[in-house]
Write a protein that holds these residues in place. Structure first.
Motif, mmCIF file in Angstrom:
data_model
loop_
_atom_site.group_PDB
_atom_site.id
_atom_site.type_symbol
_atom_site.label_atom_id
_atom_site.label_comp_id
_atom_site.label_asym_id
_atom_site.label_seq_id
_atom_site.Cartn_x
_atom_site.Cartn_y
_atom_site.Cartn_z
ATOM 1 N N ASP A 205 -28.655 -39.294 -12.560
ATOM 2 C CA ASP A 205 -28.298 -40.339 -11.973
ATOM 3 C C ASP A 205 -27.268 -40.441 -10.657
ATOM 4 O O ASP A 205 -26.772 -40.953 -10.193
ATOM 5 C CB ASP A 205 -27.581 -41.274 -12.889
ATOM 6 C CG ASP A 205 -26.320 -40.791 -13.399
ATOM 7 O OD1 ASP A 205 -26.305 -39.514 -13.584
ATOM 8 O OD2 ASP A 205 -25.733 -41.520 -14.465
ATOM 9 N N ARG A 206 -26.978 -38.979 -10.510
ATOM 10 C CA ARG A 206 -25.952 -38.619 -9.343
ATOM 11 C C ARG A 206 -26.735 -38.719 -8.242
ATOM 12 O O ARG A 206 -27.821 -38.562 -7.903
ATOM 13 C CB ARG A 206 -25.479 -37.273 -9.580
ATOM 14 C CG ARG A 206 -24.792 -36.655 -10.778
ATOM 15 C CD ARG A 206 -23.407 -37.515 -11.076
ATOM 16 N NE ARG A 206 -22.455 -37.156 -10.181
ATOM 17 C CZ ARG A 206 -21.735 -36.200 -9.913
ATOM 18 N NH1 ARG A 206 -21.736 -35.425 -11.084
ATOM 19 N NH2 ARG A 206 -20.740 -36.229 -8.931
ATOM 20 N N SER A 207 -25.594 -39.211 -6.871
ATOM 21 C CA SER A 207 -26.356 -39.599 -5.645
ATOM 22 C C SER A 207 -26.324 -38.080 -5.017
ATOM 23 O O SER A 207 -25.609 -37.221 -5.556
ATOM 24 C CB SER A 207 -25.453 -40.367 -5.001
ATOM 25 O OG SER A 207 -24.045 -39.906 -4.848
ATOM 26 N N GLU B 31 -34.475 -33.702 2.533
ATOM 27 C CA GLU B 31 -35.829 -33.357 3.124
ATOM 28 C C GLU B 31 -36.675 -32.940 2.216
ATOM 29 O O GLU B 31 -37.974 -32.751 2.368
ATOM 30 C CB GLU B 31 -35.704 -32.388 4.600
ATOM 31 C CG GLU B 31 -35.185 -32.825 5.564
ATOM 32 C CD GLU B 31 -34.651 -32.082 6.799
ATOM 33 O OE1 GLU B 31 -35.210 -30.848 6.545
ATOM 34 O OE2 GLU B 31 -34.260 -32.321 7.833
ATOM 35 N N MET B 32 -36.300 -32.296 1.285
ATOM 36 C CA MET B 32 -37.035 -31.874 0.325
ATOM 37 C C MET B 32 -37.608 -32.827 -0.691
ATOM 38 O O MET B 32 -37.089 -33.946 -1.166
ATOM 39 C CB MET B 32 -36.456 -30.912 -0.761
ATOM 40 C CG MET B 32 -35.591 -29.699 0.081
ATOM 41 S SD MET B 32 -36.735 -28.779 1.039
ATOM 42 C CE MET B 32 -37.705 -27.865 -0.124
ATOM 43 N N GLN B 33 -38.927 -32.599 -1.285
ATOM 44 C CA GLN B 33 -39.424 -33.763 -2.035
ATOM 45 C C GLN B 33 -39.128 -33.519 -3.771
ATOM 46 O O GLN B 33 -38.798 -34.378 -4.416
ATOM 47 C CB GLN B 33 -41.021 -33.565 -2.079
ATOM 48 C CG GLN B 33 -41.596 -33.935 -0.449
ATOM 49 C CD GLN B 33 -41.311 -35.147 -0.190
ATOM 50 O OE1 GLN B 33 -41.399 -36.185 -1.159
ATOM 51 N NE2 GLN B 33 -40.948 -35.231 0.913
ATOM 52 N N ASP B 34 -39.182 -32.038 -4.050
ATOM 53 C CA ASP B 34 -38.794 -31.648 -5.315
ATOM 54 C C ASP B 34 -37.271 -31.579 -5.577
ATOM 55 O O ASP B 34 -36.644 -30.846 -4.666
ATOM 56 C CB ASP B 34 -39.533 -30.496 -5.753
ATOM 57 C CG ASP B 34 -39.131 -30.013 -7.320
ATOM 58 O OD1 ASP B 34 -39.903 -30.492 -8.003
ATOM 59 O OD2 ASP B 34 -38.244 -29.212 -7.600
ATOM 60 N N LYS B 35 -36.951 -32.240 -6.478
ATOM 61 C CA LYS B 35 -35.216 -32.226 -6.754
ATOM 62 C C LYS B 35 -34.721 -30.840 -7.080
ATOM 63 O O LYS B 35 -33.585 -30.500 -6.696
ATOM 64 C CB LYS B 35 -34.820 -33.133 -7.702
ATOM 65 C CG LYS B 35 -35.401 -32.858 -9.164
ATOM 66 C CD LYS B 35 -34.599 -34.153 -10.065
ATOM 67 C CE LYS B 35 -35.028 -33.773 -11.577
ATOM 68 N NZ LYS B 35 -34.633 -34.667 -12.429
ATOM 69 N N HIS B 36 -35.518 -30.089 -7.850
ATOM 70 C CA HIS B 36 -35.187 -28.762 -8.079
ATOM 71 C C HIS B 36 -35.179 -27.849 -6.864
ATOM 72 O O HIS B 36 -33.988 -26.928 -6.416
ATOM 73 C CB HIS B 36 -35.998 -27.966 -9.223
ATOM 74 C CG HIS B 36 -36.212 -28.978 -10.365
ATOM 75 N ND1 HIS B 36 -35.046 -28.949 -11.438
ATOM 76 C CD2 HIS B 36 -37.028 -29.595 -10.814
ATOM 77 C CE1 HIS B 36 -35.290 -29.478 -12.283
ATOM 78 N NE2 HIS B 36 -36.699 -29.879 -12.203
ATOM 79 N N ASP B 37 -36.011 -28.030 -5.858
ATOM 80 C CA ASP B 37 -36.119 -27.289 -4.541
ATOM 81 C C ASP B 37 -34.799 -27.615 -3.726
ATOM 82 O O ASP B 37 -34.205 -27.036 -3.262
ATOM 83 C CB ASP B 37 -37.534 -27.445 -3.896
ATOM 84 C CG ASP B 37 -38.761 -26.926 -4.641
ATOM 85 O OD1 ASP B 37 -38.504 -25.719 -5.283
ATOM 86 O OD2 ASP B 37 -39.661 -27.169 -4.328
ATOM 87 N N ALA B 38 -34.696 -29.153 -3.928
ATOM 88 C CA ALA B 38 -33.602 -29.520 -3.337
ATOM 89 C C ALA B 38 -32.212 -28.975 -3.620
ATOM 90 O O ALA B 38 -31.405 -28.624 -2.499
ATOM 91 C CB ALA B 38 -33.600 -30.980 -3.318
ATOM 92 N N LEU B 39 -32.062 -28.905 -4.886
ATOM 93 C CA LEU B 39 -30.811 -28.026 -5.303
ATOM 94 C C LEU B 39 -30.681 -26.817 -4.966
ATOM 95 O O LEU B 39 -29.534 -26.424 -4.550
ATOM 96 C CB LEU B 39 -30.677 -28.230 -6.958
ATOM 97 C CG LEU B 39 -29.664 -27.668 -7.419
ATOM 98 C CD1 LEU B 39 -28.117 -28.397 -7.093
ATOM 99 C CD2 LEU B 39 -29.697 -27.765 -8.992
ATOM 100 N N ARG B 40 -31.884 -26.142 -4.768
ATOM 101 C CA ARG B 40 -31.655 -24.739 -4.527
ATOM 102 C C ARG B 40 -31.309 -24.376 -3.007
ATOM 103 O O ARG B 40 -30.646 -23.537 -2.600
ATOM 104 C CB ARG B 40 -33.147 -23.888 -5.004
ATOM 105 C CG ARG B 40 -33.122 -23.559 -6.448
ATOM 106 C CD ARG B 40 -34.268 -22.782 -6.529
ATOM 107 N NE ARG B 40 -35.396 -23.298 -6.403
ATOM 108 C CZ ARG B 40 -36.288 -23.944 -7.466
ATOM 109 N NH1 ARG B 40 -35.672 -23.920 -8.743
ATOM 110 N NH2 ARG B 40 -37.283 -24.783 -7.042
#
Length: 602
Positions: free
Chosen positions: A341-343, A374-383
Motif C-alpha cells: 500500500d506504499r506510494s 514507467e515500469m509495468q511490473d512492481k518487482h521490476d520497478a523496485l529493481r
C-alpha cells in the motif's frame, strides 16, 4: 669502512636537584621500582621522589644508581636511574677523544639469551610507539577520515587528540550530557565520542560546503547495499564474495601493501588538488565500473558470478537466467520489499533513507520516481529504483551533493587510425629502486676515477667492476664514456645497444642542492616514501604548472600536432594530468582490462 675502538662509560648525570622536564628529557635508563628493591633512603621532592641504597652528602647529592620515580605527561609512573651511559671513541693511542655517543640500549644478555628479554624489548617498542607525541594526531586524523570526513579542521583534530590523550570527552556547552571515557591515556571510547559528537560531524550548515564529507569505501558500499536491502542466503552456509581486490580494489584483510588500499594524503587531479584538499578513497575510483556492475548484478540476479557479479564459482550457468529477478544461479539475493500500500513517493523516500541516509536531493528522487512509474511490473520497478539509487552520487559520498551548474566535460576518444604509433611507457616502481646500483660509472671518466669514488661511497654494497654490463656513453655529455648496468638486467643492455632504451640521468625533484644540515629548506619532502612517489610523478617542485604531471604536460605539448591518448594501468590518473580540459585519459585494470558498464544482455 671505519672501525674505531671505544669504551663505555657510566656516570651520574645530576649532582643537583633537577626540574621535572630535565629528568624526563635526560634520563633514559630504567631503575628498579621501590616495591621490588631494598632501598635504604627515600627523599621526596615537589615533582618526584628519589630512592637510594647509599647515603648521600653535600659533595655528592645523587649517586649513579639513584632512582627517580616520576609521573610523565601520560600518567605513567617511571623509575629512572640517575645515569648516563656513553660510548667514548678512542684515538690511535687508545686515549679518549672528544667523540662520543649514547650507548645504545639493549634488552639482551648476549651470553645467555632468554625469551623473556625478547618479550621485554617488544613491550618497550610498543610502548614507545603508543606513547609517542605523534601517535595522538596520527590516529585522530586517520579515524576522522575513516568515519566520513576527509578534510577535518585543525581544531577538530586537536579536540580528538585531547580526548585520546586525556581519556575523557565531555560535549562542550552540554554539561547535562554524559562524559565518555575512563580517564586513561588512549581511551577509544573518549576518542570515538570526540569524533562523532563534534560540531564538524553534526552541524548541518556544513552540508553546503562541497568539500565536506568523503567518498565511501567500495567494500562499505557493498555491505551497506546487502544489509539495507535485506540480503538473505539461500545456499551455502555463509556469505562468500570473491575477487573484490581485483574488481573493486578492496577486500577485507587483503591490503595490497603496508600502505593499505589508499594513501591518506591522496589528492585526485582537478579542483581538489588545486585547493590542497585530499580524498583518500578516490584512489579506488578507477574500479568504479567493476563496483557498479557487481552491485547491479546483485540487484538483478542475486549473489552470483554472472555479468560482473561478486559471487564465486558455484552456480555459473548464466545463460540459464531468464531475466532480471531470476535468482536461480545465485546463492542469495536481496529480499527488501515495500508494503503493497506504499506510494511511489514513499518507496523512493525509503530507498533514499536506507541507501543514502536521506541525502538524495529532489532532482535525483524525481529521476528514480519517473523510472519507477514507467515500469509495468512492481518487482521490476523496485529493481530499477534500487539500481538508480546506488548509481546516484549521494550513495557514493557522505557529503551533501550540490547540483552541477554545467554539463560534464566528456573526453572525445581519438579517431582510429591504421598509421604506426609510438608509445611512451612510464613504469612506476612502488618499491625501492637503488638507482646507484642500476647505472654505475665504469671507465673513460674525465678528471677522476668515478668508479673508485662510487665504490668508496657505496662500500660493501657497491657492485664489482668486472660484474657490470658495460654500455657505451661516448655520444652523451656524461663525465664517463662507459657506464655499467646491474648484472641482473641484461635486457636493458640489449635494448640500449639496439637504440630501444635510453637513460635520463640526474632526473629528480630537488628544488636546490641540500645537505643533512639544511635539507629542511627544500620545497619537497625527502623522507616519505609516498610523497616522493607523487613528486617523481609530477616533477614540478617550483609549482610552475600546479596540478599537472610530467606525462600530462608531455601529452599537452604533443596534442596540437598529433593524436594523443593516455591511459594508466592499476593506478590513478594523477600521472596523466595536464592543463588541456577534456584530454582523453582512462584507467585500466591490468587483470580485467577495460570494463564494460552493465554487461548483462537481459
Amino acid at each position: 669502512r671505519c672501525r674505531c675502538r671505544g669504551t663505555a662509560q657510566d656516570y651520574a648525570l645530576f649532582d643537583y636537584v633537577p626540574s621535572r622536564d630535565e629528568v624526563l628529557s635526560n634520563l633514559h635508563i630504567g631503575g628498579a621500582p621501590p616495591q621490588l628493591s631494598n632501598y635504604n633512603y627515600e627523599r621526596i621532592f615537589p615533582q618526584f621522589k628519589v630512592y637510594e641504597k647509599l647515603s648521600y652528602d653535600q659533595g655528592q647529592l645523587f649517586h649513579r644508581n639513584s632512582t627517580f620515580v616520576i609521573e610523565d605527561d601520560f600518567g605513567r609512573e617511571l623509575c629512572l636511574k640517575n645515569m648516563k651511559s656513553s660510548v667514548i671513541i678512542l684515538n690511535e693511542n687508545f686515549i679518549s677523544s672528544s667523540y662520543e655517543f649514547r650507548n645504545p640500549p639493549t634488552f639482551y644478555n648476549h651470553d645467555v639469551k632468554e625469551v623473556r628479554d625478547a618479550q621485554y624489548e617488544t613491550e618497550a617498542g610498543l610502548d614507545h610507539y603508543f606513547y609517542h607525541l605523534n601517535t595522538g594526531p596520527f590516529l585522530a586524523t586517520a579515524l576522522i577520515k575513516r568515519l566520513g570526513i576527509s578534510n577535518p579542521s585543525p581544531r577538530f583534530i586537536g579536540t580528538v587528540v585531547q580526548a585520546f590523550q586525556s581519556g575523557i570527552y565531555q560535549t562542550p556547552h552540554h554539561p547535562d550530557l554524559p562524559t565518555f571515557g575512563s580517564g586513561k591515556y588512549g581511551d577509544l571510547a573518549a576518542t570515538t565520542a570526540a569524533i562523532l559528537l563534534d560540531r564538524e560531524s553534526r552541524n548541518v550548515l556544513l552540508d553546503v560546503d562541497p568539500s565536506h564529507g568523503s567518498i565511501r569505501e567500495p567494500l562499505l558500499k557493498i555491505i551497506a547495499l546487502m544489509r539495507s536491502m535485506k540480503y538473505i542466503q539461500t545456499d551455502e552456509n555463509y556469505v562468500s564474495i570473491y575477487d573484490l581486490d581485483i574488481t573493486v580494489g578492496q577486500m577485507a584483510h587483503d591490503s595490497p601493501s603496508v600502505f593499505s588500499f589508499f594513501l591518506p594524503e591522496y589528492s585526485p587531479p582537478g579542483v581538489l588538488s588545486t585547493a590542497s584538499l585530499v580524498s583518500p578513497e578516490a584512489m579506488l575510483l578507477p574500479y568504479t565500473v567493476g563496483l557498479v556492475n557487481g552491485m547491479i548484478s546483485l540487484v538483478n540476479f542475486g549473489l552470483s558470478k554472472c555479468y560482473g557479479g561478486f559471487g564465486g564459482n558455484g552456480r555459473t550457468k548464466c545463460s540459464f537466467i531468464s531475466g532480471a529477478g531470476d535468482f536461480s544461479q545465485s546463492v542469495g539475493h536481496l529480499s527488501y520489499t515495500p508494503d503493497s500500500d506504499r506510494s511511489v513517493d514513499a518507496i523512493v523516500d525509503d530507498l533514499a533513507t536506507l541507501l543514502t541516509s536521506g541525502r538524495m536531493n529532489n532532482y535525483h528522487r524525481n529521476i528514480v520516481k519517473e523510472a519507477y512509474m514507467e515500469m509495468q511490473d512492481k518487482h521490476d520497478a523496485l529493481r530499477v529504483a534500487q539500481i538508480l539509487t546506488i548509481l546516484s552520487p549521494e550513495y557514493h559520498a557522505t557529503g551533501n551533493i550540490q547540483g552541477a551548474s554545467r554539463d560534464r566535460i566528456v573526453s572525445v576518444p581519438p579517431k582510429k587510425s591504421c598509421k604506426a604509433y609510438k608509445a611512451l611507457v612510464h613504469i612506476l616502481l612502488r618499491g625501492g629502486c637503488d638507482s646507484f646500483n642500476l647505472l654505475v660509472p665504469h671507465s673513460q671518466c674525465q678528471g677522476q676515477d668515478m668508479y673508485q669514488e662510487y665504490k668508496e661511497v657505496r662500500g660493501s654494497i657497491g657492485l664489482e667492476k668486472e660484474d657490470l654490463l658495460t654500455i657505451d656513453a661516448n655520444s652523451s655529455q656524461q663525465v664517463c664514456g662507459t657506464f655499467g648496468i646491474h648484472p641482473n638486467l641484461p635486457f636493458l643492455q640489449q635494448m640500449y645497444e639496439s637504440n630501444e632504451a635510453s637513460f635520463l640521468a640526474g632526473i629528480g625533484f630537488l628544488s636546490e642542492p641540500v645537505t643533512k644540515l639544511n635539507y629542511q629548506r627544500t620545497k619537497t619532502q625527502l623522507f616519505a616514501h609516498n610523497t616522493q612517489q607523487t613528486e617523481i610523478i609530477r616533477l614540478d617542485p617550483y609549482l610552475e604548472s600546479e596540478g599537472t604531471s610530467i606525462l600530462g604536460r608531455l601529452a599537452d605539448s604533443l596534442s596540437g600536432e598529433y593524436s594523443v591518448n593516455s591511459f594508466s594501468v592499476d593506478t590513478s590518473l594523477v600521472a596523466l594530468e595536464g592543463k588541456i580540459p577534456g584530454a582523453s585519459k582512462a584507467s585500466v585494470n591490468s587483470k580485467l582490462g577495460f570494463k564494460t558498464f552493465d554487461p548483462s544482455p537481459l
